[in-house]
Design a protein around this motif. Structure first.
Motif, PDB file in Angstrom:
ATOM      1  N   PRO A 277      -8.029   5.596 -11.065  1.00  9.88           N
ATOM      2  CA  PRO A 277      -9.039   4.803 -10.344  1.00  9.88           C
ATOM      3  C   PRO A 277     -10.206   5.661  -9.851  1.00  9.88           C
ATOM      4  O   PRO A 277     -10.006   6.595  -9.083  1.00  9.88           O
TER       5      PRO A 277
ATOM      6  N   THR B 281      -3.450   7.327  -3.795  1.00 12.49           N
ATOM      7  CA  THR B 281      -2.833   6.402  -2.848  1.00 12.49           C
ATOM      8  C   THR B 281      -3.653   5.112  -2.850  1.00 12.49           C
ATOM      9  O   THR B 281      -4.754   5.077  -3.374  1.00 12.49           O
ATOM     10  N   TYR B 282      -3.085   4.079  -2.252  1.00 18.64           N
ATOM     11  CA  TYR B 282      -3.786   2.794  -2.190  1.00 18.64           C
ATOM     12  C   TYR B 282      -3.739   2.247  -0.773  1.00 18.64           C
ATOM     13  O   TYR B 282      -2.658   2.024  -0.230  1.00 18.64           O
TER      14      TYR B 282
ATOM     15  N   GLY C   5      -7.844   0.040  -1.424  1.00 19.17           N
ATOM     16  CA  GLY C   5      -8.743   0.736  -2.350  1.00 19.17           C
ATOM     17  C   GLY C   5      -8.006   2.006  -2.742  1.00 19.17           C
ATOM     18  O   GLY C   5      -7.052   2.402  -2.060  1.00 19.17           O
ATOM     19  N   SER C   6      -8.402   2.620  -3.850  1.00 20.21           N
ATOM     20  CA  SER C   6      -7.668   3.791  -4.334  1.00 20.21           C
ATOM     21  C   SER C   6      -8.303   5.080  -3.845  1.00 20.21           C
ATOM     22  O   SER C   6      -9.521   5.240  -3.916  1.00 20.21           O
ATOM     23  N   PHE C   7      -7.467   5.987  -3.359  1.00 20.24           N
ATOM     24  CA  PHE C   7      -7.935   7.254  -2.814  1.00 20.24           C
ATOM     25  C   PHE C   7      -7.164   8.419  -3.425  1.00 20.24           C
ATOM     26  O   PHE C   7      -6.117   8.222  -4.038  1.00 20.24           O
TER      27      PHE C   7
ATOM     28  N   GLY D 282       0.804  -1.221   0.000  1.00 16.41           N
ATOM     29  CA  GLY D 282       0.000   0.000   0.000  1.00 16.41           C
ATOM     30  C   GLY D 282       0.832   1.263   0.000  1.00 16.41           C
ATOM     31  O   GLY D 282       2.024   1.248  -0.279  1.00 16.41           O
ATOM     32  N   GLY D 283       0.155   2.391   0.297  1.00 18.36           N
ATOM     33  CA  GLY D 283       0.849   3.656   0.408  1.00 18.36           C
ATOM     34  C   GLY D 283       0.872   4.415  -0.883  1.00 18.36           C
ATOM     35  O   GLY D 283       0.004   4.289  -1.734  1.00 18.36           O
ATOM     36  N   ILE D 284       1.919   5.208  -1.004  1.00 16.12           N
ATOM     37  CA  ILE D 284       1.962   6.179  -2.091  1.00 16.12           C
ATOM     38  C   ILE D 284       2.982   5.732  -3.112  1.00 16.12           C
ATOM     39  O   ILE D 284       4.175   5.692  -2.846  1.00 16.12           O
TER      40      ILE D 284
ATOM     41  N   ASN E 258     -17.319   1.492  -0.878  1.00 18.51           N
ATOM     42  CA  ASN E 258     -15.883   1.274  -1.030  1.00 18.51           C
ATOM     43  C   ASN E 258     -15.568  -0.212  -0.898  1.00 18.51           C
ATOM     44  O   ASN E 258     -16.050  -0.866   0.008  1.00 18.51           O
ATOM     45  N   ARG E 259     -14.791  -0.735  -1.835  1.00 17.79           N
ATOM     46  CA  ARG E 259     -14.372  -2.143  -1.868  1.00 17.79           C
ATOM     47  C   ARG E 259     -15.517  -3.119  -2.150  1.00 17.79           C
ATOM     48  O   ARG E 259     -15.389  -4.317  -1.900  1.00 17.79           O
TER      49      ARG E 259
ATOM     50  N   SER F  56      -8.607   0.539  -7.441  1.00 19.92           N
ATOM     51  CA  SER F  56     -10.050   0.597  -7.710  1.00 19.92           C
ATOM     52  C   SER F  56     -10.294   1.098  -9.131  1.00 19.92           C
ATOM     53  O   SER F  56     -10.812   2.193  -9.332  1.00 19.92           O
TER      54      SER F  56
ATOM     55  N   TYR G 128     -14.302  -0.266  -6.588  1.00 26.12           N
ATOM     56  CA  TYR G 128     -13.282  -1.298  -6.389  1.00 26.12           C
ATOM     57  C   TYR G 128     -12.840  -1.776  -7.768  1.00 26.12           C
ATOM     58  O   TYR G 128     -13.176  -1.167  -8.776  1.00 26.12           O
TER      59      TYR G 128
END
Lengths: 394, 356, 71
Positions: free
Chosen positions: A195, C59-60, C63-65, A56-58, A347-348, A156, A199
């Protein structure tokens, strides 16, 4: 020289006849610091019986929110060269056809900017470049995109569509799986790279019900080729199969799920009105049997792995649709489905889960598809059904 | 050195540029195909043109060295044309019949494993495992390697009643067709995760963490600005960990794999089916998981001994009945085999008909 | 509405939400189009500019934000 790790456990997996992934990692580790630390960390995983990756993350390339998957070692001090070790997804070619020229170019770029490790292919069908540091992402994207290659989907978003080998090398294809895949990929580039869905969304296109791409199990939208006419029988070829030892009664007639065939030792007869087009007879007697008449696809929606409500197989929404370029009717249908999902999806929440939550009626009405018995295995068995005001006035 | 100019939203190149000329010429016009041997098939067009495909096994994880080597072989015998199958095998596409024998010889000399076409065990679809996945409860590539070593002769020479499609998933996310495979291995956790509340506070969104739980086991813990888990409801899926990494699910002592059987995706003869639980747990025993290969061997041998020609594993089991499946395989039947998730009652036996 | 103004509104929405609730692209599109009375496509276009300029990033987290990049 990259660091050399002792790998007594992984070495055991270089034995035996099947090609070894450990050997592959070692080849790359001989020249790549990243691959070397990957190997070292993997040996530790084998010793400790657990993984050491964080997610995850950026991460991404400028402008895109998709195509790069952030991966970080949870042991960055011990394995600094994989402290960040991201996956880059390259959108593969329809049907997974390549040329040596492209593969060599890909290897040149990847040896320069990455670990030298790949997956051909990832589960969704991307050409996966397995592991590089954050600072290499922009150069990799520039190198690939300037040569005409783009990133695939992640997060997503629309995921990289994939298909079976189709009309390129299969006599059973009822639809042009490669062209459909290419067309929807080009049509929805924005949906893939930026995205904006609740999802993920996957398309898989199979030329026939043999479903070599596993579309019915692994795609939010499964496109499965089918036909409306009769199966043409070449009786001379039927006789050849019998002569070569095929027990046509046992292996073909008795195994037909709709019991629509008969064989008297000379002639194979098919009652086409009862045929459900499962592909068994055609697959076993490919020289003798051939579908004829109108070709098109069945559109099924909703398959996915177990999270959150248990695994689902796709179910029929549109029993038959013509699939000819530019596929406008199909694309309009999909846009309506996405609108429904955008409106109500959490979400998801995958589109199939949403349909189960909201009910098929709401979905079908929203996308403008009539209820049809082909959509179900059997009608409901409970007496708890809804009536709208409009229904009451009918 | 300056980088080339990047482009966005171009999508992949057109597939037509990657098809051998004989395919371009006969696209959509194939008449039939024949399997010449487990490593070679020929497709024949209505025009009489032919293309031969020579298939070799791949570990899916490939170094650039191996890809370059495959490219060189494709250049030598196939005009540079090569493709990958949906199960990650490699196919060399031969347009000129006289290249067929020398290609196969070179592949064998270079220790490529040729085969996998027809009623065989083709390559095992699998996931990243400890190589690159955050949520892996076991490795995937390692289990694939030991299974394919064990059953190598079913890839190269020995045929089966029908195809046996295997898959390995390193967690219940199942990035791979584990839920619809003839025989599949899926890694599982068996303990309630632990929560690092300080990190949850900073890294996680409480509502989406609660929403990630299939059994409603997660609820808010307002005093800690975190969440709590109801141990009676948790079935260790790890979905919460994916959404909120400070919820730690890994447990080397208790993680391991389950084996599921009887799934299929094709519609031939019988409808697509889910895989069902055969063995609820085998401990992780790297590097070669001998208990896993022995268990799969037991199931496969029973199928080979008893299935009719063309029956897939799931069709064979449905014909003989699950009670008979457990009998002929000798696998113990346990509480874990009886479903207690959302579709449980659909799986209960609502008839007085069964075998002893 | 001028695009620059839409961009400003989007950025403010994301800024306001930071640390409270992660916003998805569709959340932003729905909120701003309703608030400003403009089409979803206009919001999408402005959001794309902000991302291309690096003022906002994807970001993820399962899920994508869309978020403000870390300083």
């Amino acid at each position: 020289m990259p660091k050399k790790y002792e790998t007594p456990l992984l070495d055991e997996l270089e034995k035996g006849p099947f090609p070894s992934f450990v050997t592959e990692i070692k080849k790359a580790a001989a020249r790549s610091d990243m691959a070397a630390d990957e190997l070292g960390q993997l040996e530790k995983s084998y010793r400790d019986k657990r993984g050491y990756w964080k997610h995850g993350g950026i991460v991404g390339v400028r402008g895109y929110g998709s195509g790069v998957i952030g991966r970080y070692s949870s042991l960055p001090d011990e394995f600094p060269n994989v402290a960040n070790f991201h996956t880059v997804r390259i959108n593969s070619i329809s049907g997974f056809f390549y040329t040596s020229k492209f593969l060599n170019e890909m290897c040149d770029i990847w040896d320069k900017y990455g670990s030298g490790l790949t997956n051909l292919h990832g589960s969704t069908g991307d050409l996966v470049l397995l592991g590089t540091n954050t600072e290499n992402l922009e150069p990799i994207f520039a190198e690939f995109s300037s040569r005409g290659w783009d990133l695939g989907g992640s997060g997503s978003a629309l995921r990289t569509p994939s298909c079976c080998v189709g009309p390129a090398r299969c006599e059973w294809a009822n639809i042009d799986t490669l062209d459909i895949t290419y067309s929807i990929t080009q049509e929805w580039q924005d949906e893939m790279h930026r995205p904006a869905f609740p999802y993920k969304f996957k398309f898989k296109t199979a030329g026939c019900a043999v479903d070599c791409i596993a579309s019915i199990a692994r795609a939010d939208c499964s496109i499965i080729g089918t036909w409306k006419g009769n199966i043409a029988v070449d009786q001379a070829e039927v006789a050849n199969y019998a002569k070569k030892g095929m027990n046509i009664q046992e292996e073909i007639v008795n195994m037909c799920p709709s019991k629509c065939m008969s064989y008297d030792g000379k002639e194979l007869k098919i009652n086409d009105a009862d045929c459900i087009r499962c592909m068994h007879c055609i697959a076993k007697m490919t020289k003798a049997l051939k579908p004829t008449g109108e070709k098109g696809a069945t559109i099924l929606i909703g398959s996915k792995a177990p999270f959150v409500i248990g695994a689902t197989l796709s179910w029929v929404i549109v029993p038959f649709i013509k699939m000819e370029p530019p596929y406008d009717e199909f694309k309009d249908l999909i846009r309506k489905m996405w609108e429904f999902w955008d409106e109500y999806g959490k979400n998801r929440e995958r589109i199939g889960e949403l349909i189960i939550r909201k009910g098929m009626r709401e979905f079908l009405e929203f996308i403008g598809v009539e209820p049809q018995p082909q959509q179900i295995k059997e009608p409901r068995r409970d007496p708890f059904f809804f009536w709208t005001e409009a229904d009451l006035q009918k | 050195m300056a980088l080339p100019q990047r482009k966005t939203d171009i999508g992949p190149p057109h597939y037509k540029d990657f098809l051998p000329p004989v395919i371009q010429k006969n696209y959509g016009n194939w008449k039939y195909h024949e399997i010449i041997n487990p490593g070679v098939m020929v497709h024949v067009s209505n025009s009489g043109d032919k293309i031969w495909s020579v298939r070799v096994a791949s570990p899916r994880l490939l170094s650039t060295d191996t890809i370059r080597d495959m490219s060189a072989i494709a250049e030598k015998y196939c005009g540079g044309y090569i493709r990958f199958t949906t199960r990650n095998n490699v196919e060399f596409l031969v347009s000129d019949e006289k290249n067929l024998e020398p290609l196969q010889k070179e592949l064998k000399d270079k220790k490529y494993m040729v085969g996998g076409i027809g009623n065989m065990i083709s390559n095992i679809v699998h996931t990243q495992g400890w190589i690159h996945c955050h949520s892996a409860a076991s490795d995937a590539s390692g289990i694939v390697k030991v299974l394919m070593d064990e059953f190598a002769d079913y890839f190269t020479t020995k045929t089966l009643p029908n195809k046996v499609r295997m898959a390995v998933a390193c967690c219940v996310n199942m990035c791979g067709a584990v839920h619809c495979s003839d025989i599949a291995v899926v890694a599982i956790h068996r303990k309630v995760p632990t929560i690092d509340h300080d990190k949850v506070k900073n890294m996680c969104e409480v509502p989406s963490t609660i929403g990630a739980c299939p059994t409603g086991a997660i609820s808010p813990e307002p005093s800690k600005k975190s969440v709590k888990i109801n141990a009676d409801k948790c079935m260790y899926c790890g979905n919460c960990f994916t959404v909120c990494p400070p919820i730690e699910i890994h447990d080397p002592e208790y993680d391991g794999v389950a084996i599921v059987v009887g799934g299929k995706v094709g519609n031939l003869r019988s409808n697509p089916k889910f895989s069902k639980l055969a063995i609820p747990f085998i401990k992780n025993n790297p590097p070669r998981w001998p208990e896993v290969t022995a268990a799969v061997r037991k199931i496969l041998d029973a199928y080979v001994a008893d299935a009719k020609k063309h029956e897939r594993v799931g069709e064979w089991i449905e014909r003989i009945g699950w009670e008979k499946f457990f009998k002929v395989t000798g696998l113990p039947f346990t509480f874990q085999h009886i479903d207690d998730f959302v579709i449980a009652r659909e799986t209960f036996r609502t008839a007085a008909t069964f075998k002893w | 509405m001028e695009k620059e103004e839409v961009k400003k509104k989007i950025y403010e929405l994301v800024e306001k939400s930071t640390g409270k609730k992660k916003l998805k692209s569709s959340d932003i599109q729905k909120t701003i189009s309703a608030e400003a009375g403009i089409s979803r496509d206009e919001v999408k276009d402005a959001l794309r500019d902000l991302i291309d300029e690096g003022k906002l990033i994807y970001t993820y987290f399962g899920g994508s934000f869309v978020e403000i990049p870390p300083k």
